[in-house]
Design an enzyme around this catalytic site. Structure first.
Site, short mmCIF file in Angstrom:
data_model
loop_
_atom_site.label_atom_id
_atom_site.label_comp_id
_atom_site.label_asym_id
_atom_site.label_seq_id
_atom_site.Cartn_x
_atom_site.Cartn_y
_atom_site.Cartn_z
N GLN A 274 -5.61 102.72 -77.80
CA GLN A 274 -5.86 103.82 -78.74
C GLN A 274 -6.44 103.28 -80.05
O GLN A 274 -5.88 102.37 -80.65
CB GLN A 274 -4.55 104.59 -79.00
CG GLN A 274 -4.71 105.81 -79.87
CD GLN A 274 -5.56 106.91 -79.23
OE1 GLN A 274 -5.43 107.20 -78.04
NE2 GLN A 274 -6.43 107.52 -80.01
N LYS B 261 -2.21 112.79 -74.14
CA LYS B 261 -2.73 112.13 -72.94
C LYS B 261 -1.61 111.98 -71.91
O LYS B 261 -1.79 112.21 -70.72
CB LYS B 261 -3.35 110.77 -73.31
CG LYS B 261 -4.66 110.93 -74.05
CD LYS B 261 -5.18 109.65 -74.68
CE LYS B 261 -6.40 109.98 -75.56
NZ LYS B 261 -6.91 108.83 -76.32
N ASP C 107 -11.94 104.46 -70.94
CA ASP C 107 -12.53 105.06 -72.14
C ASP C 107 -14.05 104.90 -72.12
O ASP C 107 -14.75 105.56 -72.89
CB ASP C 107 -11.99 104.38 -73.41
CG ASP C 107 -10.93 105.23 -74.12
OD1 ASP C 107 -10.86 106.44 -73.83
OD2 ASP C 107 -10.18 104.67 -74.93
#
Ligand code: NAD
Length: 291
Positions: free
Chosen positions: A96, A52, A119
């Site tokens: 994460q 990322k 997200d």
């Protein structure tokens, strides 16, 4: 059979995002800023966050990784999230997953300001998505939609069978494909589905997202079907340097000759997921969803 090349689609979208960022910066704005919080030492998570970070660099974003120790308390993590929610220099951030067992993932997801939830996991964003309102779409389902769009795959009136009902893949992709514009008739299969082989075989489009390596075999697939393989399972291999290889949820060799289109693993859905995160971060910087 046409192979769906996720790397090619991702490269093309990466270029588009980069051009948009250049325009945004040229207009006097700061480059979009994505922050990732990484708790603990999970190897796969470190790799994902590394990818990322790299992609942020490629499209011209600023990126920051906040590394927190495995024994970070839930309270400490929630305090960090509060700071990011309130920091005007952060456009979007992700935590994460998975998190260490002593931290509630749901609590963490719900602590993120929906405006910065790139997200797309916060219930406000999933609720807006289900209502057909602008929202940050979860990355993997959005990546699948981008693949269908790029290859101009007809979806209207098609029967789409989704295997798996998780909050991050199965449920959202099933919902999105049933919405106006995609217009599929959708069936969701899960671990309690009866006659799974027959149900999957009736699918014009099959999306396999169950996480069981090579589960979908040739006898489950109708001739001419479109098969999207989301699964990623690491299995030991003596043929690779790393000592393991990735398998999808579809037995590719026997299923692919039957398909009109199919995604490989790796190189299919995987590369698209990060691109969707970049799309959401750009939207966050431009305040496209909420303001
Ligand atoms: P999950 O474990 O949360 O959900 C799996 C779902 O599959 C469950 O709803 C379960 O009911 C269903 N299921 C399990 N066994 C089944 C069976 N035998 N028959 C029918 N249904 C069954 O998984 P997830 O987070 O949705 O991930 C699914 C897979 O996709 C995993 O391999 C994961 O690694 C992969 N994944 C890939 C990407 C990507 O970028 N390519 C992103 C997310 C997840």
């Amino acid at each position: 059979m046409q192979l769906i090349d996720g790397k090619e689609v991702a490269a093309s979208l990466r270029k588009e995002i980069k051009a948009e960022v250049e325009k945004w910066v040229a207009a006097g704005h700061k480059a979009p800023h994505l922050v990732a919080i990484l708790v603990g030492n999970d190897g796969a998570s470190q790799t994902y966050v590394g990818h990322k970070e790299k992609c942020c660099g490629e499209v011209g974003f600023r990126s920051t990784v906040l590394r927190m120790a495995e024994n970070t308390t839930e309270e400490q993590l929630l305090a960090e999230i509060k700071k990011l929610n309130e920091n005007p220099d952060v456009d979007g951030f992700i935590v994460q997953l998975p998190l260490p067992k002593h931290i509630s993932e749901q609590k963490v997801i719900e602590a993120i300001d929906p405006h910065k939830d790139v997200d797309g996991f916060h219930p406000v964003n999933t609720g807006r998505m289900i209502s057909g309102l602008p929202s940050y779409l979860p990355a993997t389902p959005d990546g699948i939609l981008e693949l269908l769009k790029y290859y101009k795959i007809e979806t209207a009136g098609k029967h789409c069978v989704v295997i798996g009902r998780s909050n991050i893949v199965g449920r959202p992709i099933a919902n999105l494909l049933s919405q106006k514009g995609w217009d599929c008739t959708v069936t969701i299969c899960h671990s309690r589905t009866k006659n799974l082989t027959e149900v999957v075989k009736s699918g014009d489009i099959v999306i396999a997202a169950l996480g069981v390596a090579e589960f979908v075999k040739a006898d489950m697939i109708k001739k001419g079907a479109v098969v999207i393989d989301v699964g990623i399972t690491r299995v030991p291999s003596d043929k690779t340097k790393s000592g393991w290889k990735l398998l999808g949820d579809v037995k590719f060799d026997e299923v692919s000759p039957l398909c009109s289109y199919i995604t490989p693993v790796p190189g299919g859905v995987g590369p698209m997921t990060i691109i969707s995160l970049m799309k959401n971060t750009l939207k966050a910087a431009r305040k496209e969803i909420y303001e």
